[in-house]
Design a protein around this motif. Structure first.
Motif, mmCIF file in Angstrom:
data_model
loop_
_atom_site.group_PDB
_atom_site.id
_atom_site.type_symbol
_atom_site.label_atom_id
_atom_site.label_comp_id
_atom_site.label_asym_id
_atom_site.label_seq_id
_atom_site.Cartn_x
_atom_site.Cartn_y
_atom_site.Cartn_z
ATOM 1 N N VAL A 44 -6.864 -0.127 8.617
ATOM 2 C CA VAL A 44 -7.325 -0.888 9.813
ATOM 3 C C VAL A 44 -6.388 -0.634 10.854
ATOM 4 O O VAL A 44 -5.240 -0.676 10.499
ATOM 5 C CB VAL A 44 -7.657 -2.363 9.368
ATOM 6 C CG1 VAL A 44 -8.795 -2.143 8.195
ATOM 7 C CG2 VAL A 44 -6.382 -3.199 8.771
ATOM 8 N N ALA A 45 -6.751 -0.964 11.912
ATOM 9 C CA ALA A 45 -5.804 -1.037 13.263
ATOM 10 C C ALA A 45 -4.781 -1.915 13.078
ATOM 11 O O ALA A 45 -4.700 -3.099 12.728
ATOM 12 C CB ALA A 45 -6.439 -1.406 14.346
ATOM 13 N N GLY A 46 -3.626 -1.597 13.257
ATOM 14 C CA GLY A 46 -2.535 -2.694 13.067
ATOM 15 C C GLY A 46 -1.607 -2.032 11.920
ATOM 16 O O GLY A 46 -0.466 -2.813 11.920
ATOM 17 N N MET A 47 -2.005 -1.326 10.927
ATOM 18 C CA MET A 47 -1.410 -1.082 9.566
ATOM 19 C C MET A 47 0.031 -0.436 10.124
ATOM 20 O O MET A 47 -0.017 0.404 11.189
ATOM 21 C CB MET A 47 -2.035 -0.640 8.743
ATOM 22 C CG MET A 47 -2.935 -1.332 7.762
ATOM 23 S SD MET A 47 -3.653 -0.556 6.529
ATOM 24 C CE MET A 47 -4.343 -1.880 5.508
ATOM 25 N N LEU A 48 1.095 -0.635 9.260
ATOM 26 C CA LEU A 48 2.313 0.061 9.467
ATOM 27 C C LEU A 48 2.739 0.668 8.125
ATOM 28 O O LEU A 48 2.534 -0.027 7.087
ATOM 29 C CB LEU A 48 3.393 -0.761 10.028
ATOM 30 C CG LEU A 48 3.433 -1.425 11.370
ATOM 31 C CD1 LEU A 48 4.401 -2.457 11.546
ATOM 32 C CD2 LEU A 48 3.120 -0.595 12.463
ATOM 33 N N ALA A 49 3.251 1.886 8.395
ATOM 34 C CA ALA A 49 3.631 2.675 6.982
ATOM 35 C C ALA A 49 4.811 3.436 7.407
ATOM 36 O O ALA A 49 4.528 4.283 8.682
ATOM 37 C CB ALA A 49 2.629 3.629 6.309
ATOM 38 N N TRP A 50 5.867 3.382 6.653
ATOM 39 C CA TRP A 50 7.187 4.474 6.699
ATOM 40 C C TRP A 50 7.029 5.571 5.706
ATOM 41 O O TRP A 50 6.398 5.125 4.685
ATOM 42 C CB TRP A 50 8.391 3.576 6.358
ATOM 43 C CG TRP A 50 9.713 4.486 6.125
ATOM 44 C CD1 TRP A 50 9.713 5.028 5.016
ATOM 45 C CD2 TRP A 50 10.239 4.861 7.169
ATOM 46 N NE1 TRP A 50 10.810 5.715 5.028
ATOM 47 C CE2 TRP A 50 11.213 5.751 6.775
ATOM 48 C CE3 TRP A 50 10.232 4.731 8.525
ATOM 49 C CZ2 TRP A 50 12.359 6.360 7.314
ATOM 50 C CZ3 TRP A 50 11.470 5.476 9.536
ATOM 51 C CH2 TRP A 50 12.113 6.342 8.972
ATOM 52 N N LEU A 51 6.931 6.718 6.412
ATOM 53 C CA LEU A 51 7.015 8.041 5.481
ATOM 54 C C LEU A 51 8.180 8.385 5.209
ATOM 55 O O LEU A 51 8.878 8.929 6.353
ATOM 56 C CB LEU A 51 5.884 8.958 6.035
ATOM 57 C CG LEU A 51 4.482 8.210 6.353
ATOM 58 C CD1 LEU A 51 3.702 9.689 6.752
ATOM 59 C CD2 LEU A 51 3.743 7.883 4.987
ATOM 60 N N THR A 52 8.671 8.600 4.191
ATOM 61 C CA THR A 52 10.131 9.194 3.675
ATOM 62 C C THR A 52 10.021 10.704 4.408
ATOM 63 O O THR A 52 11.076 10.889 5.025
ATOM 64 C CB THR A 52 10.228 9.048 2.393
ATOM 65 O OG1 THR A 52 10.178 7.646 2.002
ATOM 66 C CG2 THR A 52 11.903 9.617 1.897
ATOM 67 N N GLY A 78 -1.180 -5.785 3.122
ATOM 68 C CA GLY A 78 -1.612 -4.768 4.122
ATOM 69 C C GLY A 78 -1.012 -5.041 5.379
ATOM 70 O O GLY A 78 -1.364 -4.401 6.334
ATOM 71 N N ARG A 79 -0.273 -6.247 5.626
ATOM 72 C CA ARG A 79 0.337 -6.554 6.734
ATOM 73 C C ARG A 79 1.691 -6.436 6.918
ATOM 74 O O ARG A 79 2.283 -6.613 7.841
ATOM 75 C CB ARG A 79 -0.066 -8.135 6.817
ATOM 76 C CG ARG A 79 -1.517 -8.299 7.054
ATOM 77 C CD ARG A 79 -1.874 -9.856 6.909
ATOM 78 N NE ARG A 79 -3.215 -10.153 6.960
ATOM 79 C CZ ARG A 79 -3.863 -10.422 7.691
ATOM 80 N NH1 ARG A 79 -3.526 -10.597 8.929
ATOM 81 N NH2 ARG A 79 -5.195 -10.865 7.694
ATOM 82 N N THR A 80 2.386 -6.123 5.705
ATOM 83 C CA THR A 80 3.840 -5.488 5.965
ATOM 84 C C THR A 80 3.896 -4.186 6.277
ATOM 85 O O THR A 80 3.132 -3.496 6.362
ATOM 86 C CB THR A 80 4.386 -5.765 4.257
ATOM 87 O OG1 THR A 80 3.807 -5.038 3.408
ATOM 88 C CG2 THR A 80 4.337 -7.396 3.879
#
Length: 213
Positions: free
Chosen positions: A54-62, A34-36
């Motif tokens: 949770v706060a700080g999570m990063l997610a790339w959306l195509t 969950g930290r990547t």
């Protein structure tokens, strides 16, 4: 019992732990997962997989091809940028109240969809080449909606205005505040003539919304 690293809180085994390399690697992998930067096709896929962000999570959306971070309450673009729409076609109206669709035009309504930033404030910029077939004025403003709810109606005080028959370029900008952070909003260009006795004409219209921090 595994210990935790002081900064990231990642687990690692002690010398006295029972030797179990797969289990220790699994614990570490799950902690790092969950930290990547997570990668998903779209927001729906992300939300189905990440059910407790949770706060700080990063997610790339195509789709839409952007990086999002979780603020602790909602997902938000890491670097929210301006959204812009231009319409070079000519349209006109004799309406003395604001309308979003012009006669003899294509591509209306001219609108942009944006996500309200954490500040809840955006800068709206709009303009066009405007003229009238008489002494009246042509006015271009914008309606702001949160979902389908009208948040801020087009108004003369927030309009680009040109008077007379000579076509002139005019623009204006105004700040919209109090938007719900993370809400999907729309800015739609709106037009009118100062009197129904004359027709106002608009061409080379544009609308830009810039998030403010």
């Amino acid at each position: 019992m595994s210990l935790l690293t002081p900064l990231g809180g990642l687990p690692y085994p002690q010398a006295t732990d029972t030797a179990n390399v797969p289990l220790h690697m699994q614990s570490l992998a799950e902690a790092v997962d969950g930290r990547t930067v997570l990668r998903f096709a779209d927001a729906a896929t992300r939300d189905a997989k990440v059910t407790a962000p949770v706060a700080g999570m990063l997610a790339w959306l195509t789709s839409p091809g952007r990086l999002f971070h979780h603020t602790g309450t909602q997902w938000h673009p890491v670097v929210p940028g301006p959204v812009h729409k231009a319409n070079s076609t000519t349209g006109n109206t004799a309406s003395a109240t604001y309308v979003e669709t012009l006669a003899a035009s294509t591509g209306d309504p001219t609108a942009v969809t944006f996500t309200a930033p954490p500040s809840g404030s955006v800068l709206v910029q709009l303009g066009a080449r405007i003229s009238s077939n008489g002494a009246a004025s042509g006015l271009m403003s914008a309606n702001i909606r949160t979902g389908t709810t009208l948040t801020l109606a087009a108004a003369d005080t927030r309009a680009a205005i040109v008077s007379g028959t000579n076509q002139s370029s005019a623009s204006t900008q105004f700040q919209v505040s109090g938007l719900a952070a993370g809400a999907v909003c729309t800015a739609t260009a709106a037009y009118k003539s100062s009197t129904t006795a004359n027709t106002a004409t608009f061409v080379y219209r544009f609308l830009t919304v810039t998030p403010l921090t």
